[in-house]
Design an enzyme around this catalytic site. Structure first.
Site, mmCIF file in Angstrom:
data_model
loop_
_atom_site.group_PDB
_atom_site.id
_atom_site.type_symbol
_atom_site.label_atom_id
_atom_site.label_comp_id
_atom_site.label_asym_id
_atom_site.label_seq_id
_atom_site.Cartn_x
_atom_site.Cartn_y
_atom_site.Cartn_z
ATOM 1 N N GLY A 142 20.395 55.792 -24.383
ATOM 2 C CA GLY A 142 19.190 55.430 -25.226
ATOM 3 C C GLY A 142 18.476 54.297 -24.996
ATOM 4 N N HIS A 146 15.108 50.528 -33.388
ATOM 5 C CA HIS A 146 15.119 49.396 -32.977
ATOM 6 C C HIS A 146 13.707 49.094 -33.140
ATOM 7 C CE1 HIS A 146 18.427 48.555 -30.587
ATOM 8 N NE2 HIS A 146 19.455 49.707 -30.355
ATOM 9 N N HIS A 159 18.380 56.090 -34.148
ATOM 10 C CA HIS A 159 19.101 54.508 -33.764
ATOM 11 C C HIS A 159 18.272 53.953 -33.123
ATOM 12 C CE1 HIS A 159 22.613 52.085 -31.923
ATOM 13 N NE2 HIS A 159 21.641 52.130 -30.831
ATOM 14 N N GLU A 160 17.421 54.483 -31.269
ATOM 15 C CA GLU A 160 16.311 53.940 -31.056
ATOM 16 C C GLU A 160 15.057 54.003 -31.854
ATOM 17 O OE1 GLU A 160 17.516 52.976 -28.440
ATOM 18 O OE2 GLU A 160 19.317 54.391 -28.019
ATOM 19 N N CYS A 175 26.045 50.819 -29.375
ATOM 20 C CA CYS A 175 24.561 50.179 -28.786
ATOM 21 C C CYS A 175 24.421 49.400 -27.751
ATOM 22 C CB CYS A 175 23.895 49.240 -29.387
ATOM 23 S SG CYS A 175 22.313 49.063 -29.723
ATOM 24 N N LEU A 176 23.103 48.833 -26.286
ATOM 25 C CA LEU A 176 23.814 48.866 -25.402
ATOM 26 C C LEU A 176 23.551 46.847 -25.773
ATOM 27 C CD1 LEU A 176 22.101 50.440 -22.983
ATOM 28 C CD2 LEU A 176 24.265 49.787 -22.929
ATOM 29 N N GLN A 232 14.502 45.868 -26.265
ATOM 30 C CA GLN A 232 16.094 46.209 -25.779
ATOM 31 C C GLN A 232 15.970 45.437 -24.671
ATOM 32 O OE1 GLN A 232 17.892 50.209 -27.014
ATOM 33 N NE2 GLN A 232 20.059 48.764 -26.668
#
Ligand code: ZN
Length: 185
Positions: free
Chosen positions: A47, A142, A138-139, A96-97, A52
């Site tokens: 994701g 963000h 989660h996204e 998370c990236l 991000q």
């Protein structure tokens, strides 16, 4: 040709801002979506939200089909998403990236009812369960300036404290390109 975009990491302001709604799905958005999928795959993520990749707009891409048990799940593009109902609860380990190497258990609803616009501009209202519901939440967080570490227990936060400090001061090495927080992108 799609390109790999550098990923913004923990400590950068954009990750704490509320993303702006998208009014017009123009060619720039279409290109961005393509680059986001490409970037996500290169970083082996499932994701990725626009903030991000340093874009403060309400957009995220998801693809869990790279995971063994989810090969048939279609990739998703969600624009201006809104969770309108939730059900159940589960505790799942997340990463998370934008916060490399940090992991922790996060409690979230197990099911969501989601309204969103897809890349064709079509309005959707769909229920999601399990991993897909998890990744979506989660996204969508963000897009609200929220990160998974905000949910961690004191104990988990303490465990990751030094690592978080390192990420904030950009003293980390990643397998994928990231923005240097000391220089302007
Ligand atoms: Zn994330």
């Amino acid at each position: 040709m799609p390109k790999v975009l550098p990923i913004t990491t923990y400590g950068r302001d954009i990750l704490r801002k509320v993303a702006k709604p998208i009014k017009d799905i123009n060619i720039n958005i279409v290109n961005l979506v393509e680059n986001m999928f490409y970037t996500m795959k290169a970083a082996e993520g499932i994701g990725l939200a626009a903030p991000q990749v340093n874009e403060g707009i309400s957009l995220a891409v998801i693809d869990i089909s790279t995971l063994n048990d989810y090969k048939n799940e279609k990739p998703l593009v969600i624009i201006n998403p809104k969770i309108i109902d939730t059900n159940g609860q589960s505790l799942v380990n997340e990463g998370c990236l934008s916060i490399p190497e940090v992991r922790g258990d996060v409690k979230r609803p197990e099911e969501i009812l989601l309204e969103y616009i897809d890349l064709n501009g079509k309005e959707n209202k769909r229920e999601f369960f399990g991993l897909l519901a998890r990744v979506l939440q989660h996204e969508i967080d963000h897009l609200k300036g929220k990160l998974f570490i905000d949910y961690l227990s004191e104990e988990d936060l303490e465990k990751n404290k030094e690592l978080l400090k390192k990420i904030k001061s950009n003293k980390i090495v990643t397998e994928y390109p990231i923005y240097n927080s000391k220089s302007k992108p």
